[in-house]
Write a protein that holds these residues in place. Structure first.
Motif, PDB file in Angstrom:
ATOM      1  N   TRP A 123       0.810  -1.215   0.000  1.00  9.14           N
ATOM      2  CA  TRP A 123       0.000   0.000   0.000  1.00  9.14           C
ATOM      3  C   TRP A 123       0.844   1.265   0.000  1.00  9.14           C
ATOM      4  CZ3 TRP A 123      -2.350   2.655   4.790  1.00  9.14           C
ATOM      5  CH2 TRP A 123      -3.166   3.711   4.394  1.00  9.14           C
ATOM      6  N   ILE A 124       1.652   1.445   1.044  1.00  8.54           N
ATOM      7  CA  ILE A 124       2.342   2.733   1.198  1.00  8.54           C
ATOM      8  C   ILE A 124       3.344   2.962   0.076  1.00  8.54           C
ATOM      9  CG2 ILE A 124       3.766   4.127   2.730  1.00  8.54           C
ATOM     10  CD1 ILE A 124       2.557   2.579   5.083  1.00  8.54           C
ATOM     11  N   ALA A 125       4.242   1.981  -0.152  1.00 10.22           N
ATOM     12  CA  ALA A 125       5.243   2.151  -1.213  1.00 10.22           C
ATOM     13  C   ALA A 125       4.565   2.270  -2.580  1.00 10.22           C
ATOM     14  CB  ALA A 125       6.222   0.978  -1.204  1.00 10.22           C
ATOM     15  N   ASP A 126       3.494   1.510  -2.786  1.00 10.77           N
ATOM     16  CA  ASP A 126       2.781   1.581  -4.064  1.00 10.77           C
ATOM     17  C   ASP A 126       2.134   2.940  -4.259  1.00 10.77           C
ATOM     18  OD1 ASP A 126       1.558   0.157  -6.460  1.00 10.77           O
ATOM     19  OD2 ASP A 126      -0.239   0.824  -5.405  1.00 10.77           O
ATOM     20  N   GLN A 127       1.582   3.523  -3.187  1.00 12.53           N
ATOM     21  CA  GLN A 127       0.963   4.843  -3.300  1.00 12.53           C
ATOM     22  C   GLN A 127       1.994   5.927  -3.581  1.00 12.53           C
ATOM     23  OE1 GLN A 127      -2.693   5.702  -2.972  1.00 12.53           O
ATOM     24  NE2 GLN A 127      -2.313   3.656  -3.763  1.00 12.53           N
ATOM     25  N   VAL A 128       3.193   5.772  -3.060  1.00 17.27           N
ATOM     26  CA  VAL A 128       4.262   6.727  -3.380  1.00 17.27           C
ATOM     27  C   VAL A 128       4.506   6.738  -4.889  1.00 17.27           C
ATOM     28  CG1 VAL A 128       6.719   7.236  -3.119  1.00 17.27           C
ATOM     29  CG2 VAL A 128       5.373   6.555  -1.123  1.00 17.27           C
ATOM     30  N   LYS A 129       4.579   5.556  -5.485  1.00 17.05           N
ATOM     31  CA  LYS A 129       4.820   5.458  -6.930  1.00 17.05           C
ATOM     32  C   LYS A 129       3.633   5.992  -7.720  1.00 17.05           C
ATOM     33  CE  LYS A 129       7.701   1.305  -6.447  1.00 17.05           C
ATOM     34  NZ  LYS A 129       7.806  -0.147  -6.787  1.00 17.05           N
ATOM     35  N   GLN A 130       2.424   5.609  -7.306  1.00 18.98           N
ATOM     36  CA  GLN A 130       1.242   6.006  -8.051  1.00 18.98           C
ATOM     37  C   GLN A 130       1.028   7.518  -8.026  1.00 18.98           C
ATOM     38  OE1 GLN A 130      -0.589   4.068 -10.034  1.00 18.98           O
ATOM     39  NE2 GLN A 130       0.809   2.401  -9.499  1.00 18.98           N
ATOM     40  N   HIS A 131       1.220   8.140  -6.873  1.00 24.14           N
ATOM     41  CA  HIS A 131       1.027   9.587  -6.789  1.00 24.14           C
ATOM     42  C   HIS A 131       2.133  10.331  -7.533  1.00 24.14           C
ATOM     43  CE1 HIS A 131      -2.422   9.393  -4.268  1.00 24.14           C
ATOM     44  NE2 HIS A 131      -1.797   8.822  -3.258  1.00 24.14           N
ATOM     45  N   PHE A 132       3.333   9.785  -7.545  1.00 24.50           N
ATOM     46  CA  PHE A 132       4.423  10.395  -8.318  1.00 24.50           C
ATOM     47  C   PHE A 132       4.083  10.368  -9.804  1.00 24.50           C
ATOM     48  CE2 PHE A 132       8.423  10.034 -10.676  1.00 24.50           C
ATOM     49  CZ  PHE A 132       9.094  11.170 -10.236  1.00 24.50           C
ATOM     50  N   LYS A 133       3.620   9.207 -10.284  1.00 25.12           N
ATOM     51  CA  LYS A 133       3.234   9.094 -11.694  1.00 25.12           C
ATOM     52  C   LYS A 133       2.028   9.986 -12.005  1.00 25.12           C
ATOM     53  CE  LYS A 133       4.837   4.295 -12.205  1.00 25.12           C
ATOM     54  NZ  LYS A 133       4.411   2.894 -12.460  1.00 25.12           N
ATOM     55  N   GLY A 134       1.067  10.034 -11.082  1.00 28.41           N
ATOM     56  CA  GLY A 134      -0.116  10.858 -11.305  1.00 28.41           C
ATOM     57  C   GLY A 134       0.221  12.333 -11.424  1.00 28.41           C
ATOM     58  N   HIS A 135       1.147  12.801 -10.586  1.00 25.23           N
ATOM     59  CA  HIS A 135       1.563  14.210 -10.644  1.00 25.23           C
ATOM     60  C   HIS A 135       2.153  14.538 -12.011  1.00 25.23           C
ATOM     61  CE1 HIS A 135       3.645  17.954  -9.903  1.00 25.23           C
ATOM     62  NE2 HIS A 135       4.798  17.369 -10.145  1.00 25.23           N
ATOM     63  N   HIS A 136       3.083  13.720 -12.471  1.00 19.99           N
ATOM     64  CA  HIS A 136       3.733  14.002 -13.751  1.00 19.99           C
ATOM     65  C   HIS A 136       2.776  13.803 -14.922  1.00 19.99           C
ATOM     66  CE1 HIS A 136       7.881  14.713 -12.422  1.00 19.99           C
ATOM     67  NE2 HIS A 136       7.642  13.823 -11.483  1.00 19.99           N
ATOM     68  N   ARG A 137       1.866  12.841 -14.818  1.00 19.18           N
ATOM     69  CA  ARG A 137       0.900  12.623 -15.897  1.00 19.18           C
ATOM     70  C   ARG A 137      -0.027  13.819 -16.050  1.00 19.18           C
ATOM     71  NH1 ARG A 137      -0.916   8.354 -14.083  1.00 19.18           N
ATOM     72  NH2 ARG A 137      -2.781   9.104 -13.023  1.00 19.18           N
ATOM     73  N   GLN A 138      -0.567  14.320 -14.944  1.00 17.99           N
ATOM     74  CA  GLN A 138      -1.473  15.462 -15.006  1.00 17.99           C
ATOM     75  C   GLN A 138      -0.736  16.731 -15.423  1.00 17.99           C
ATOM     76  OE1 GLN A 138      -4.717  15.396 -14.741  1.00 17.99           O
ATOM     77  NE2 GLN A 138      -4.878  13.251 -14.158  1.00 17.99           N
ATOM     78  N   HIS A 139       0.509  16.877 -14.977  1.00 22.10           N
ATOM     79  CA  HIS A 139       1.295  18.056 -15.351  1.00 22.10           C
ATOM     80  C   HIS A 139       1.595  18.042 -16.847  1.00 22.10           C
ATOM     81  CE1 HIS A 139       3.676  21.553 -14.421  1.00 22.10           C
ATOM     82  NE2 HIS A 139       4.741  21.031 -14.993  1.00 22.10           N
ATOM     83  N   ARG A 140       1.918  16.862 -17.389  1.00 25.74           N
ATOM     84  CA  ARG A 140       2.177  16.759 -18.829  1.00 25.74           C
ATOM     85  C   ARG A 140       0.915  17.078 -19.630  1.00 25.74           C
ATOM     86  NH1 ARG A 140       5.096  12.068 -17.440  1.00 25.74           N
ATOM     87  NH2 ARG A 140       3.293  10.793 -18.036  1.00 25.74           N
ATOM     88  N   LYS A 141      -0.219  16.551 -19.179  1.00 26.24           N
ATOM     89  CA  LYS A 141      -1.467  16.830 -19.881  1.00 26.24           C
ATOM     90  C   LYS A 141      -1.783  18.319 -19.882  1.00 26.24           C
ATOM     91  CE  LYS A 141      -3.852  12.418 -19.137  1.00 26.24           C
ATOM     92  NZ  LYS A 141      -5.021  11.760 -18.481  1.00 26.24           N
ATOM     93  N   SER A 142      -1.585  18.968 -18.738  1.00 27.04           N
ATOM     94  CA  SER A 142      -1.861  20.397 -18.640  1.00 27.04           C
ATOM     95  C   SER A 142      -0.983  21.188 -19.610  1.00 27.04           C
ATOM     96  CB  SER A 142      -1.632  20.874 -17.201  1.00 27.04           C
ATOM     97  OG  SER A 142      -1.807  22.276 -17.106  1.00 27.04           O
ATOM     98  N   ASN A 143       0.312  20.888 -19.603  1.00 20.99           N
ATOM     99  CA  ASN A 143       1.232  21.608 -20.491  1.00 20.99           C
ATOM    100  C   ASN A 143       0.931  21.332 -21.956  1.00 20.99           C
ATOM    101  OD1 ASN A 143       2.641  22.825 -18.402  1.00 20.99           O
ATOM    102  ND2 ASN A 143       4.153  21.190 -18.260  1.00 20.99           N
ATOM    103  N   LEU A 144       0.652  20.057 -22.271  1.00 20.14           N
ATOM    104  CA  LEU A 144       0.388  19.697 -23.658  1.00 20.14           C
ATOM    105  C   LEU A 144      -0.859  20.394 -24.188  1.00 20.14           C
ATOM    106  CD1 LEU A 144       1.024  17.955 -26.139  1.00 20.14           C
ATOM    107  CD2 LEU A 144      -0.357  16.136 -25.113  1.00 20.14           C
ATOM    108  N   LEU A 145      -1.943  20.380 -23.409  1.00 22.49           N
ATOM    109  CA  LEU A 145      -3.184  20.978 -23.872  1.00 22.49           C
ATOM    110  C   LEU A 145      -3.094  22.498 -23.938  1.00 22.49           C
ATOM    111  CD1 LEU A 145      -5.758  18.740 -21.962  1.00 22.49           C
ATOM    112  CD2 LEU A 145      -5.305  18.761 -24.415  1.00 22.49           C
ATOM    113  N   ARG A 146      -2.493  23.096 -22.920  1.00 20.62           N
ATOM    114  CA  ARG A 146      -2.393  24.561 -22.925  1.00 20.62           C
ATOM    115  C   ARG A 146      -1.482  25.054 -24.050  1.00 20.62           C
ATOM    116  NH1 ARG A 146      -4.077  27.938 -19.117  1.00 20.62           N
ATOM    117  NH2 ARG A 146      -5.124  27.127 -17.274  1.00 20.62           N
TER     118      ARG A 146
END
Length: 276
Positions: free
Chosen positions: A136-159
């Protein structure tokens, strides 16, 4: 579909022909039919999605999945706390039915899992907390790290993509001021208009989907779980079972709070069709 509709309308208005002997241009009604049918299709899809609450149900199911995830790992760690009562006051209104669903689970209560954990010997308790750390904990660290970069890339790409496409349309307008395109004038007007519309739709979609806000939230959650991972490692290294279990409880409350805030953000800007 709205983009296709606007494209069909522009083609109908600009791609005309002059039949021999005619005193007015001939308009191809096929393009207008494409525009009308595309609008009708968009309206029908929007009405079906609104009636069936597809977007809201999708968000609710994700929030329910997070609540069940926390409950499962709390049970493994022997945390005798109710997930339904663990949500902070400021988000309870958004997750009312989710709290009720978790409360009505037919599985053994959290208190029973806590008592079973307390009865186990230290080796079993350590093993269960290790599984919580890894699963749980280690997996959530990875998932939230990926989620941050995924959403940031989408924001930059669309804008940036939207600004680039709209900018190409604006540059085309400026070019028309000094260049006579002759027979290509109508086609150029269609292209310039559609570039500007496409850029505006892309930027509006980016703002509607709140990618940057979600990126910031994923970043905060990543920091919380990363600190929690360090803390539980220190507790387990010192054989502090009670302290490690307290870390699991705290992280569960933080996860529920973050998920409630995520749900609030997404519900505040649902997918809609705006006619304006």
């Amino acid at each position: 579909l709205l983009f296709v509709s606007m494209l069909g309308f522009h083609l109908f208005g600009h791609l005309t022909s002059w039949p021999k002997g005619a005193d007015h241009p001939h308009y191809n009604s096929d393009y207008l039919w494409v525009a009308v049918l595309a609008v009708l299709a968009a309206l029908v899809l929007g009405m079906v999605a609104s009636i069936r609450n597809f977007d809201r149900r999708r968000l609710d199911y994700r929030a329910l999945a997070e609540a069940l995830r926390v409950r499962i790992w709390w049970c493994v760690a022997g945390v005798g706390k109710s997930v339904a009562l663990a949500y902070p006051e400021q988000v309870r209104g958004e997750v009312g039915w989710i709290r009720q669903a978790v409360r009505n689970l037919s599985a053994p209560s959290s208190e029973e899992f806590r008592e079973a954990f307390d009865r186990a010997d230290a080796g079993v308790q350590r093993q269960r907390l290790d599984s919580v750390r890894k699963g749980w904990i280690a997996d959530q660290v990875k998932q939230h790290f990926k989620g941050h970069h995924r959403q940031h890339r989408k924001s930059n790409l669309l804008r940036r993509g939207g600004m680039a496409v709209a900018g190409a349309g604006w540059i085309g307008m400026a070019v028309l001021l000094g260049v006579d395109l002759g027979h290509w004038m109508h086609a150029s007007l269609v292209a310039i208009g559609m570039l500007t519309i496409a850029g505006g739709l892309t930027i509006g979609y980016s703002e509607r989907r709140t990618h940057e806000e979600l990126a910031n939230q994923y970043q905060r959650a990543h920091q919380v779980f990363r600190n929690g991972l360090r803390e539980i490692d220190a507790r387990l290294a010192a054989d502090d079972i009670a302290g490690a279990r307290a870390v699991c409880e705290t992280l569960g409350v933080e996860a529920l709070n973050e998920n409630g805030q995520w749900l609030t953000i997404r519900r505040s800007k649902p997918v809609e069709i705006h006619v304006a």
